[in-house]
Design a protein around this motif. Structure first.
Motif, short mmCIF file in Angstrom:
data_model
loop_
_atom_site.label_atom_id
_atom_site.label_comp_id
_atom_site.label_asym_id
_atom_site.label_seq_id
_atom_site.Cartn_x
_atom_site.Cartn_y
_atom_site.Cartn_z
N GLU B 11 46.69 -33.12 26.57
CA GLU B 11 46.71 -34.28 25.69
C GLU B 11 46.33 -35.56 26.46
O GLU B 11 45.54 -36.37 25.99
CB GLU B 11 48.11 -34.41 25.09
CG GLU B 11 48.15 -34.93 23.67
CD GLU B 11 47.38 -34.05 22.72
OE1 GLU B 11 46.49 -34.60 22.05
OE2 GLU B 11 47.63 -32.83 22.63
N THR B 197 49.52 -40.46 15.75
CA THR B 197 49.96 -39.06 15.69
C THR B 197 49.41 -38.35 14.47
O THR B 197 48.97 -37.21 14.56
CB THR B 197 51.50 -38.96 15.65
OG1 THR B 197 51.99 -40.01 14.83
CG2 THR B 197 52.10 -39.05 17.01
N ASN B 200 45.75 -37.54 15.03
CA ASN B 200 45.48 -36.64 16.14
C ASN B 200 45.57 -35.17 15.73
O ASN B 200 44.65 -34.39 15.97
CB ASN B 200 46.45 -36.94 17.29
CG ASN B 200 46.19 -36.06 18.48
OD1 ASN B 200 46.51 -34.88 18.46
ND2 ASN B 200 45.58 -36.62 19.50
N ILE B 201 46.66 -34.79 15.07
CA ILE B 201 46.81 -33.37 14.71
C ILE B 201 45.81 -32.99 13.63
O ILE B 201 45.21 -31.92 13.67
CB ILE B 201 48.24 -33.08 14.23
CG1 ILE B 201 49.20 -33.26 15.40
CG2 ILE B 201 48.34 -31.67 13.67
CD1 ILE B 201 50.58 -32.75 15.14
N GLU B 204 42.57 -32.10 14.99
CA GLU B 204 42.51 -30.72 15.51
C GLU B 204 42.34 -29.72 14.38
O GLU B 204 41.69 -28.70 14.54
CB GLU B 204 43.77 -30.39 16.32
CG GLU B 204 43.82 -31.15 17.64
CD GLU B 204 44.35 -30.30 18.79
OE1 GLU B 204 44.29 -29.06 18.70
OE2 GLU B 204 44.82 -30.88 19.78
N LYS B 227 52.69 -33.16 21.31
CA LYS B 227 52.03 -34.29 20.67
C LYS B 227 52.92 -35.53 20.71
O LYS B 227 52.44 -36.66 20.84
CB LYS B 227 51.74 -33.96 19.19
CG LYS B 227 50.71 -32.88 19.00
CD LYS B 227 49.34 -33.37 19.38
CE LYS B 227 48.31 -32.29 19.16
NZ LYS B 227 47.01 -32.65 19.72
N PHE B 231 52.30 -39.68 22.91
CA PHE B 231 52.18 -40.88 22.08
C PHE B 231 53.42 -41.76 22.22
O PHE B 231 53.34 -42.97 22.06
CB PHE B 231 51.92 -40.51 20.63
CG PHE B 231 50.53 -39.97 20.45
CD1 PHE B 231 49.44 -40.80 20.64
CD2 PHE B 231 50.30 -38.64 20.16
CE1 PHE B 231 48.15 -40.32 20.53
CE2 PHE B 231 49.02 -38.16 20.04
CZ PHE B 231 47.94 -39.00 20.23
N LEU B 277 53.77 -37.27 12.58
CA LEU B 277 53.63 -35.81 12.74
C LEU B 277 53.87 -35.12 11.41
O LEU B 277 53.14 -34.20 11.04
CB LEU B 277 54.64 -35.30 13.76
CG LEU B 277 54.36 -35.69 15.21
CD1 LEU B 277 55.53 -35.34 16.11
CD2 LEU B 277 53.11 -34.99 15.70
N SER B 280 50.95 -35.40 9.25
CA SER B 280 49.85 -34.55 9.70
C SER B 280 50.07 -33.09 9.32
O SER B 280 49.10 -32.34 9.18
CB SER B 280 49.68 -34.67 11.21
OG SER B 280 50.71 -33.96 11.85
N TYR B 368 55.31 -27.34 9.98
CA TYR B 368 54.09 -26.93 10.68
C TYR B 368 54.04 -25.42 10.64
O TYR B 368 54.89 -24.74 11.21
CB TYR B 368 54.13 -27.47 12.12
CG TYR B 368 53.15 -26.83 13.06
CD1 TYR B 368 51.84 -26.60 12.68
CD2 TYR B 368 53.53 -26.46 14.34
CE1 TYR B 368 50.94 -26.02 13.54
CE2 TYR B 368 52.65 -25.87 15.21
CZ TYR B 368 51.35 -25.65 14.81
OH TYR B 368 50.47 -25.05 15.67
#
Lengths: 247, 372
Positions: B11, B197, B200-201, B204, B227, B231, B277, B280, B368
């Motif tokens: 990261e 955050t 970012n995910i 991906e 993650k 951050f 998060l 995301s 997740y």
């Protein structure tokens, strides 16, 4: 059932609402085998493969991969398989070395093992002068070979390849298949989907999926005989024409 | 834990490899922290005043002079008819009309009583209200001034006057910088933490690398921690820069211990990153993540007590702000910086924010899905 079978699938089904993407498929793959998984676009290959990798939970049926159940032990399967998706999935903003290091690391390899693997892969793929270049600067063929090598960096029992050679030139495809044979000789079972019929000829056994079902499964030689064809191309066309599902 | 080490290494490599992201992370908040508190200020200045003077006396001239010299008003129109002054309000040139009746001076001198008339353009309510209040204050002052001048040795005592004097506790100079700078810093941290955050995910997800991660035996909480931590560290760096600007740029000398704010901010960051998060894990594309974050943050910031006091919101909204992490942060910053509150005073705030951090991050881990 053969003890050496690393993949045993029985009546595996996946439906999304009314749509049955994979419809009661059953087959076995033995250790070290190169198993070709063919089918037209939309036949359900990727869905089936994602179930076997533990990325997608099946609706019904049974499947054991590397001795573990896809329903209950998906995370254990993941320790024992490698996967290379249709989408290129190495980190483009990391170097070759850093990618190997990262994936080696999250599969739990030791520092020493990672170092050895890195040296071996870099030498094997003739990337000595590029190990510190960012992956995004590499030509597609190199990227694909690298992605394959990274997918088996932890010496898994099985590696799943989803159209690994899409868009790659014939010379590189040839080299790619040499890597596959290498892996197979080391005892890694290779489960591969492809649209290239010459590649299908390289497989030990081939299954052909039509509309979510496996219509045929045999050695390439056997298939040609059964369907009275001179090439795998012809076999595929004869079977795939039956499809009612569009792309 | 070794897995986590590799995740963090990866990261940080990616973060430092992308200079444009680093620039955004560090330069933009710094610039904003320098610019916004200078401009976004509750004090109203440049109020356009139109005067309709029917008297034209020395006193009116003195009074107008006094108003002008206060620095809050600009005389845009000086006329002899009310009609003309009102026209300038209608043309949006003036905010307030001050009408001085004929015989104003005469009335004050002879009858000890005179009246003035104010007409306020309430289209911009805040400006109009405050402007009228300022103006009344100035006129009152002027009134006192002339009275004391005459009645130096009063034969009879002057009218009793109730004088209210206000002392502003905790912020004696009523400096808005003390109010605004910490609050702007809080807002910036919130925006930065959530967006970085969340995007970012989801990035991906879009590139497809997350599938490669999902097919490894990696633990879900490892991935989320991998993650969260980078951050969090970036957020703390921005926070530190912000504190330095506050201390040395704005010369805000907190009454309380700055380390307490710092401690609270670091916990606050964890909860805000958890929110990012969480978003995301629900969003599939960066667009979705942006929109969700944007709407949520809008509510959080508007109802966080930064621009309008929470105490004057409707009761049901006040209850909703209990679910708003931003309001706790702004509260703590103001308590410590202005009132000098200590750890025991903000104990409850700390518990609540830890609760938010645990709740949001656990939810993100739970939601997740490595297997769909």
């Amino acid at each position: 059932m053969n003890k050496e079978n690393v993949i045993v699938v029985n009546g595996l089904t996946k439906s999304f609402g009314d749509f049955v993407a994979v419809d009661h498929i059953s087959f076995e793959v033995s250790k070290g085998e190169i198993f070709g998984f063919l089918g037209a676009n939309g036949a359900g290959k990727t869905t089936a493969m994602r179930m076997l990798c533990g990325l997608s939970t099946p609706t019904s049926g049974k499947a054991m991969v590397a001795g573990f159940d896809v329903f209950r032990e998906a995370e254990k399967i993941k320790q024992n398989i490698g996967y290379m998706s249709q989408k290129f999935s190495l980190y483009e903003d990391l170097t070759i070395k850093e990618n190997i290091q990262f994936y080696g690391g999250i599969y739990g390899l030791t520092k020493k093992q990672i170092q050895e693997k890195t040296d071996y892969l870099v030498a094997h793929l003739h990337l000595q002068n590029h190990q510190n270049s960012l992956v995004k600067s590499l030509p597609l063929g190199w990227k694909q070979k690298l992605a394959f090598s990274v997918a088996i960096v932890h010496d898994p029992a099985i590696v799943f390849l989803d159209e690994p050679t899409g868009g790659v030139d014939p010379v590189t495809r040839r080299e790619f298949w040499e890597l596959i044979y290498d892996a197979s000789e080391r005892g890694i079972t290779v489960f591969v989907t492809t649209h290239y019929m010459d590649e299908a000829e390289y497989c030990h056994r081939v299954s052909i999926m039509v509309d979510g079902r496996i219509e045929a499964l045999d050695t390439p030689k056997g298939l040609k005989k059964t369907y009275d064809s001179v090439s795998m191309d012809e076999v595929f066309l004869k079977l795939a024409r039956k499809a009612v599902r569009g792309e | 834990m070794r897995v986590l080490k590799y995740l963090l290494q990866k990261e940080f490599r990616q973060i430092f490899r992308d200079p444009s992201i680093l620039r955004i992370i560090f330069m933009i908040p710094t610039l904003q922290l320098i610019i916004i508190p200078m401009a976004a200020d509750y004090e109203v200045r440049n109020i356009n005043l139109a005067v309709a003077d029917h008297d034209h006396s020395v006193y009116t001239q003195q009074m107008i002079q006094k108003i002008k010299s206060s620095g809050y008003f600009k005389l845009v129109n000086y006329s002899s008819t009310f009609q003309e002054a009102v026209t300038s309000i209608e043309a949006d040139k003036a905010d307030i009309v001050l009408e001085i009746p004929a015989k104003f001076e005469q009335n004050i001198v002879r009858e000890d009583h005179a009246s003035l008339f104010l007409a306020v353009n309430a289209v911009n309510g805040m400006k109009a209200n405050l402007g009228a209040a300022y103006l009344q204050n100035i006129i009152q002052n002027y009134n006192n001034q002339i009275r004391t001048k005459w009645v130096q040795f009063p034969p009879i005592p002057p009218q009793t006057n109730i004088n209210v004097s206000v002392s502003n506790w905790f912020n004696p100079m009523m400096s808005y910088k003390y109010f605004m700078v910490p609050a702007v810093l809080a807002t910036l941290l919130t925006l930065l933490g959530t967006f970085l955050t969340a995007l970012n995910i989801v990035r991906e997800k879009e590139i497809g690398t997350i599938e490669q991660i999902n097919v490894t035996p990696i633990k879900k909480y490892h991935f989320i921690l991998g993650k969260l931590i980078p951050f969090w560290i970036l957020g703390l760096v921005v926070l530190t820069i912000g504190f330095l600007i506050m201390r040395f740029g704005y010369q805000i000398h907190p009454v309380g211990n700055m380390l307490i704010v710092y401690l609270f901010a670091s916990l606050y960051l964890l909860s805000i990153l958890g929110l990012g998060l969480l978003i995301s894990t629900y969003a599939d594309t960066q667009q979705q993540a942006m929109l969700i974050s944007f709407f949520l943050l809008m509510i959080f910031i508007m109802l966080g007590g930064l621009f309008t006091p929470i105490d004057s919101m409707p009761a049901w909204v006040q209850k909703l702000t209990w679910l708003n992490p931003v309001s706790y942060f702004i509260d703590v910053v103001r308590m410590v910086v202005l009132k000098g509150s200590g750890l025991s005073d903000i104990k409850n705030h700390i518990f609540v924010i830890i609760g938010f951090a645990i709740f949001l991050n656990s939810w993100a881990v739970w939601n997740y899905k490595k297997t769909s």
